[in-house]
Design an enzyme around this catalytic site. Sequence first.
Site, PDB file in Angstrom:
ATOM      1  N   GLU A  68     -49.027  24.676  -8.045  1.00 10.88           N
ATOM      2  CA  GLU A  68     -50.023  23.744  -7.493  1.00 10.88           C
ATOM      3  C   GLU A  68     -50.148  22.492  -8.357  1.00 10.88           C
ATOM      4  O   GLU A  68     -50.828  21.540  -7.992  1.00 10.88           O
ATOM      5  CB  GLU A  68     -51.385  24.447  -7.330  1.00 10.88           C
ATOM      6  CG  GLU A  68     -52.040  24.976  -8.595  1.00 10.88           C
ATOM      7  CD  GLU A  68     -51.533  26.358  -9.050  1.00 10.88           C
ATOM      8  OE1 GLU A  68     -50.326  26.633  -8.890  1.00 10.88           O
ATOM      9  OE2 GLU A  68     -52.343  27.129  -9.581  1.00 10.88           O
ATOM     10  N   GLU A  97     -45.522  32.274 -26.991  1.00 12.02           N
ATOM     11  CA  GLU A  97     -44.867  31.098 -26.402  1.00 12.02           C
ATOM     12  C   GLU A  97     -45.851  29.926 -26.420  1.00 12.02           C
ATOM     13  O   GLU A  97     -46.960  30.036 -25.912  1.00 12.02           O
ATOM     14  CB  GLU A  97     -44.464  31.418 -24.953  1.00 12.02           C
ATOM     15  CG  GLU A  97     -43.741  30.275 -24.279  1.00 12.02           C
ATOM     16  CD  GLU A  97     -43.401  30.569 -22.815  1.00 12.02           C
ATOM     17  OE1 GLU A  97     -44.256  31.132 -22.106  1.00 12.02           O
ATOM     18  OE2 GLU A  97     -42.283  30.228 -22.393  1.00 12.02           O
ATOM     19  N   CYS A 138     -38.266  27.041 -20.095  1.00 14.47           N
ATOM     20  CA  CYS A 138     -38.204  28.450 -20.492  1.00 14.47           C
ATOM     21  C   CYS A 138     -37.001  28.690 -21.396  1.00 14.47           C
ATOM     22  O   CYS A 138     -36.913  29.708 -22.062  1.00 14.47           O
ATOM     23  CB  CYS A 138     -38.109  29.336 -19.274  1.00 14.47           C
ATOM     24  SG  CYS A 138     -36.603  29.039 -18.367  1.00 14.47           S
TER      25      CYS A 138
HETATM   26  P1  NAD Z   1     -47.781  30.491 -14.516  1.00  5.82           P
HETATM   27  O1  NAD Z   1     -47.446  31.911 -14.755  1.00  5.82           O
HETATM   28  O2  NAD Z   1     -49.117  29.994 -14.897  1.00  5.82           O
HETATM   29  O3  NAD Z   1     -47.630  30.137 -12.949  1.00  5.82           O
HETATM   30  C1  NAD Z   1     -46.484  30.500 -12.226  1.00  5.82           C
HETATM   31  C2  NAD Z   1     -46.867  30.705 -10.764  1.00  5.82           C
HETATM   32  O4  NAD Z   1     -47.811  31.774 -10.680  1.00  5.82           O
HETATM   33  C3  NAD Z   1     -47.522  29.483 -10.132  1.00  5.82           C
HETATM   34  O5  NAD Z   1     -47.028  29.321  -8.829  1.00  5.82           O
HETATM   35  C4  NAD Z   1     -49.006  29.834 -10.130  1.00  5.82           C
HETATM   36  O6  NAD Z   1     -49.701  29.272  -9.046  1.00  5.82           O
HETATM   37  C5  NAD Z   1     -49.009  31.353 -10.036  1.00  5.82           C
HETATM   38  N1  NAD Z   1     -50.147  31.950 -10.745  1.00  5.82           N
HETATM   39  C6  NAD Z   1     -50.772  31.467 -11.844  1.00  5.82           C
HETATM   40  N2  NAD Z   1     -51.776  32.289 -12.222  1.00  5.82           N
HETATM   41  C7  NAD Z   1     -51.779  33.317 -11.342  1.00  5.82           C
HETATM   42  C8  NAD Z   1     -52.580  34.500 -11.209  1.00  5.82           C
HETATM   43  N3  NAD Z   1     -53.567  34.780 -12.064  1.00  5.82           N
HETATM   44  N4  NAD Z   1     -52.301  35.344 -10.201  1.00  5.82           N
HETATM   45  C9  NAD Z   1     -51.307  35.086  -9.335  1.00  5.82           C
HETATM   46  N5  NAD Z   1     -50.524  33.980  -9.418  1.00  5.82           N
HETATM   47  C10 NAD Z   1     -50.748  33.106 -10.410  1.00  5.82           C
HETATM   48  O7  NAD Z   1     -46.622  29.615 -15.203  1.00  5.82           O
HETATM   49  P2  NAD Z   1     -46.563  28.033 -15.384  1.00  5.82           P
HETATM   50  O8  NAD Z   1     -47.548  27.618 -16.405  1.00  5.82           O
HETATM   51  O9  NAD Z   1     -46.561  27.356 -14.074  1.00  5.82           O
HETATM   52  O10 NAD Z   1     -45.078  27.885 -15.965  1.00  5.82           O
HETATM   53  C11 NAD Z   1     -44.753  28.053 -17.319  1.00  5.82           C
HETATM   54  C12 NAD Z   1     -44.275  29.450 -17.622  1.00  5.82           C
HETATM   55  O11 NAD Z   1     -43.157  29.765 -16.807  1.00  5.82           O
HETATM   56  C13 NAD Z   1     -43.790  29.612 -19.049  1.00  5.82           C
HETATM   57  O12 NAD Z   1     -44.241  30.844 -19.539  1.00  5.82           O
HETATM   58  C14 NAD Z   1     -42.278  29.604 -18.920  1.00  5.82           C
HETATM   59  O13 NAD Z   1     -41.581  30.264 -19.950  1.00  5.82           O
HETATM   60  C15 NAD Z   1     -42.098  30.299 -17.626  1.00  5.82           C
HETATM   61  N6  NAD Z   1     -40.810  30.015 -17.036  1.00  5.82           N
HETATM   62  C16 NAD Z   1     -39.867  30.991 -17.089  1.00  5.82           C
HETATM   63  C17 NAD Z   1     -38.616  30.760 -16.592  1.00  5.82           C
HETATM   64  C18 NAD Z   1     -37.563  31.823 -16.648  1.00  5.82           C
HETATM   65  O14 NAD Z   1     -36.530  31.634 -16.045  1.00  5.82           O
HETATM   66  N7  NAD Z   1     -37.772  32.935 -17.327  1.00  5.82           N
HETATM   67  C19 NAD Z   1     -38.304  29.520 -16.013  1.00  5.82           C
HETATM   68  C20 NAD Z   1     -39.302  28.538 -15.966  1.00  5.82           C
HETATM   69  C21 NAD Z   1     -40.561  28.800 -16.485  1.00  5.82           C
END
Ligand code: NAD
Length: 497
Positions: free
Chosen positions: A176, A382, A281
């Site tokens: 979002e 992280e 990531c």
């Molecule tokens: P996030 O976990 O906050 O959000 C990811 C998704 O989950 C979003 O679409 C969000 O709307 C949803 N979300 C958030 N909180 C939620 C909840 N409580 N319940 C259900 N859904 C929820 O991650 P972010 O801050 O958007 O992205 C950064 C993170 O993503 C970092 O930890 C990074 O390492 C990771 N990442 C990992 C990879 C990989 O390939 N392993 C790639 C890119 C990013």
Amino acid sequence: MNLIEHYVNGKKFAGKSKRTGKVFNPATGEQSAEVKLATGTDLDETVKVAKKAFHEWSNKTPLYRARILFKFKELIEKYSDELTKSIVAEHGKVFEDARGSLTRGLEVVEFACGIPQMLKGEYTENVGTNVDSWSLRQPLGVCAGITPFNFPAMVPMWMFPMAIACGNTFILKPSEKDPSCSIRLAELFSEAGLPDGVLNVVNGDKEAVDAIIKNKDISAVSFVGSTPIAKYIYENCAKNEKRVQALGGAKNHCVVMPDCDLDQAVNGLMGAAYGSAGERCMAQSVAVAVGNIGDKLVNSLAKKVENLKVGPGMDKNSEMGPLVTKEHLNKVKGYVDLGVKEGAKLVVDGRKLSLQGYENGFYMGGCLFDQVKKDMRIYKEEIFGPVLSVIRVKNFNEALQLVNDHEYGNGVSIFTRDGDTGRTFSSKAQIGMVGINIPIPVPVAFHSFGGWKRSLFGDQHMHGPEGVRFYTKLKTVTSRWPSGLRSDPEFTMPTMK
Ligand code: NAD
């Protein structure tokens, strides 16, 4: 104020929700849009659309699907500047980096164009006398993808081109924080000839995600984001009998051996730690200095970190843009405060950086810690910002142990001139993606992307051959065409003769 809606059944969809979220331009700190946050009912409506579209789409030939993907590829290339600008406008990363990430997504579309070859299956004539057997892969149904803020084009494109090429329909729930690029990609896919309802984008937060988890008509969920949410998705999708792959967070190490080409290692580390403001990531957030290389490494890094050119993503001179939101900026700065409290040596402090004309933007300078210890939280957790920690170890074995003891296992690299060291490291590292003299070992589209340990819950990595396996189920057919002979009933376990 610009309102970003959903994209369902080939058109904009307002849904019933009254809730919205704020989207910012991180370079200026100003709000640029409101995004609709779907209710569970909005999501369920979308699933009905995707379920209806599945029947026809899954019956299209793989070649038909591939031809639409070819047109989609052309449109991404045609609108590459526009898509890249939309990434910069909402994420903040610098333009060429954003374009690179779009290209890495495009490469998955290019790979998916070869779907007829990948769905060919296996055939054995005469598994028994006059009995043939073959295996084929069929689509799952409606699949969903939930993606993070840091790659608004690339990570969704790890998922939906593969799922759709395999004959599934798809619902994407992008972050979002930067949803616009996903909507534009879906519009372009429609323009390429994708039938309505095959790719849908639903904007939202936890409410939409929970509706995805609960909806019985969604067969599979791909998730990329932080580890606590990945674990939540994995556990709850499994509970609801869905296939699931959930990629989580990371703490990637770069092992710097005393025999390495130091300039190469330092340059590699600069890009890998500070590129995209560390919001990758696969960012390298820990440099492991082996033996006597620590002082030289820290001195060379410090000069470069102090001279990092931080600025708006659209400025050609910027090497590093702002962070995604004010909250995230404060969280990262909080980690730097914590590191100082924990007793690490802050060699370069970027916390105070302010840019003339962009005082409200979400900027900070690069930070460099030395003398970091493995029990410190700045090492264990992280940070996801432009903060590099140097940890010193005596020898190769200690470096390898450190890497393997960490709870995350996404990426790792080693800089060395010694083939035996490189080979042993790649074999023994408990990590999903390993680089030897390569700072960010992100697999290309025709290999597969994924980490180990708490960086991935599930069995399959993303895109490449693993993507095809994830988005299809295997069926094996055994057949005999008896020529007039009737066989007697057999009550023993059949064995082939
Ligand atoms: P996030 O976990 O906050 O959000 C990811 C998704 O989950 C979003 O679409 C969000 O709307 C949803 N979300 C958030 N909180 C939620 C909840 N409580 N319940 C259900 N859904 C929820 O991650 P972010 O801050 O958007 O992205 C950064 C993170 O993503 C970092 O930890 C990074 O390492 C990771 N990442 C990992 C990879 C990989 O390939 N392993 C790639 C890119 C990013």
